[in-house]
Scaffold this motif. Structure first.
Motif, PDB file in Angstrom:
ATOM      1  N   ASN A   1      33.994  56.295  64.844  1.00  0.00           N
ATOM      2  CA  ASN A   1      34.682  56.513  66.111  1.00  0.00           C
ATOM      3  C   ASN A   1      33.785  57.230  67.118  1.00  0.00           C
ATOM      4  O   ASN A   1      32.853  57.946  66.744  1.00  0.00           O
ATOM      5  CB  ASN A   1      35.965  57.332  65.895  1.00  0.00           C
ATOM      6  N   SER A   2      34.103  57.054  68.387  1.00  0.00           N
ATOM      7  CA  SER A   2      33.410  57.751  69.465  1.00  0.00           C
ATOM      8  C   SER A   2      34.005  59.154  69.628  1.00  0.00           C
ATOM      9  O   SER A   2      35.032  59.479  69.020  1.00  0.00           O
ATOM     10  CB  SER A   2      33.561  56.979  70.776  1.00  0.00           C
ATOM     11  N   ASN A   3      33.392  59.973  70.452  1.00  0.00           N
ATOM     12  CA  ASN A   3      33.876  61.340  70.657  1.00  0.00           C
ATOM     13  C   ASN A   3      35.276  61.361  71.267  1.00  0.00           C
ATOM     14  O   ASN A   3      36.113  62.192  70.897  1.00  0.00           O
ATOM     15  CB  ASN A   3      32.908  62.112  71.544  1.00  0.00           C
TER      16      ASN A   3
ATOM     17  N   SER B   1      35.709  66.506  74.147  1.00  0.00           N
ATOM     18  CA  SER B   1      34.566  65.687  73.755  1.00  0.00           C
ATOM     19  C   SER B   1      33.250  66.399  74.065  1.00  0.00           C
ATOM     20  O   SER B   1      32.259  66.253  73.337  1.00  0.00           O
ATOM     21  CB  SER B   1      34.621  64.328  74.452  1.00  0.00           C
TER      22      SER B   1
END
Length: 247
Positions: A100-102, A128
């Motif tokens: 996953n991304s931030n 984030s």
């Protein structure tokens, strides 16, 4: 120098108001360590923690954290530290962080550690940045040590979904990875092309329709299979043959 958390505001003041929903079968169960006096009962609380943090209905044996579980059973650590350890474990890193991304990690962490969805995009951006500057472990510490966590769950309660605005539990609507990661996996699975190439190939396959010829059974003669019996009292003559000579 660490960047301080950016300021953000809830999208509505109702976000901070305690819920008044009528309890029903969908009301989340609260797991407190005080309610489990025996080791066997603590297993139920441990399973609730895995289900909340990992959002998986089946936890494989090699994902379980034996050291953390043993310390919790022996009361060497609190439930809050147990949750902290699960969020920082290698299993959580493999299942969630690497896929996953931030921004996505912020959404998942707020739902599973604080029991609520992000207020808005501003909060996602603020947290984030915290991940980017302090790393995942620093981000987890910031959430678990926050005043919101302490007021909601304290030291001995497993986090749970506090407000169900969309009726369903988070773990049923928040898979462990987003669509972009799924597409990446599928693209790599059909090398050297992509999922679009696979769909084109599937669309080009022609399907031949099989035509069945009807069969008329009206003129089919059924053979006679009954055995004829000889009436009693009537002698039966057997003609001699080479196989059965008359002596």
């Amino acid at each position: 120098m660490a960047i301080p958390l950016l300021q953000y505001k809830p999208s509505s003041q109702n976000q901070r108001v305690a819920g008044y929903e009528v309890p029903n079968e969908d009301t989340p169960r609260i797991y407190r360590i005080e309610d489990y006096a025996f080791t066997g009962e603590v297993e139920e609380l441990i399973w609730a923690a895995y289900r909340q943090l990992f959002s998986e209905h089946v936890i494989l044996k090699f994902y379980r954290q034996g050291n953390l579980e043993s310390q919790l059973k022996n009361k060497a650590i609190t439930v809050r530290d147990f949750v902290r350890g699960l969020a920082k474990s290698q299993a959580f890193d493999d299942l969630v962080i690497k896929t996953n991304s931030n921004y996505r990690l912020v959404e998942i962490a707020l739902k599973r550690l604080l029991g609520r969805a992000p207020y808005n995009k501003e909060e996602e951006i603020a947290w984030s940045i915290k991940i980017a500057t302090n790393g995942w472990d620093g981000f987890v510490d910031a959430l678990v040590d926050s005043e919101e966590y302490q007021n909601s769950f304290g030291e001995n309660i497993i986090p749970y979904q506090r407000r169900r605005y969309k009726d369903r539990p988070f773990n049923l609507v928040t898979p462990r990875y987003a669509n972009y990661w799924r597409d990446k996996i599928e693209a790599g699975r059909y090398k050297p092309g992509s999922i679009s190439d696979f769909m084109k190939m599937a669309a080009s396959v022609s399907i031949r329709t099989v035509t069945y010829t009807p069969v008329n059974t009206a003129n089919i003669a059924i053979p006679k299979t009954t055995r004829e019996t000889v009436p009693t009292g009537i002698p039966v003559s057997i003609s001699p043959s080479a196989n059965f000579p008359v002596k």
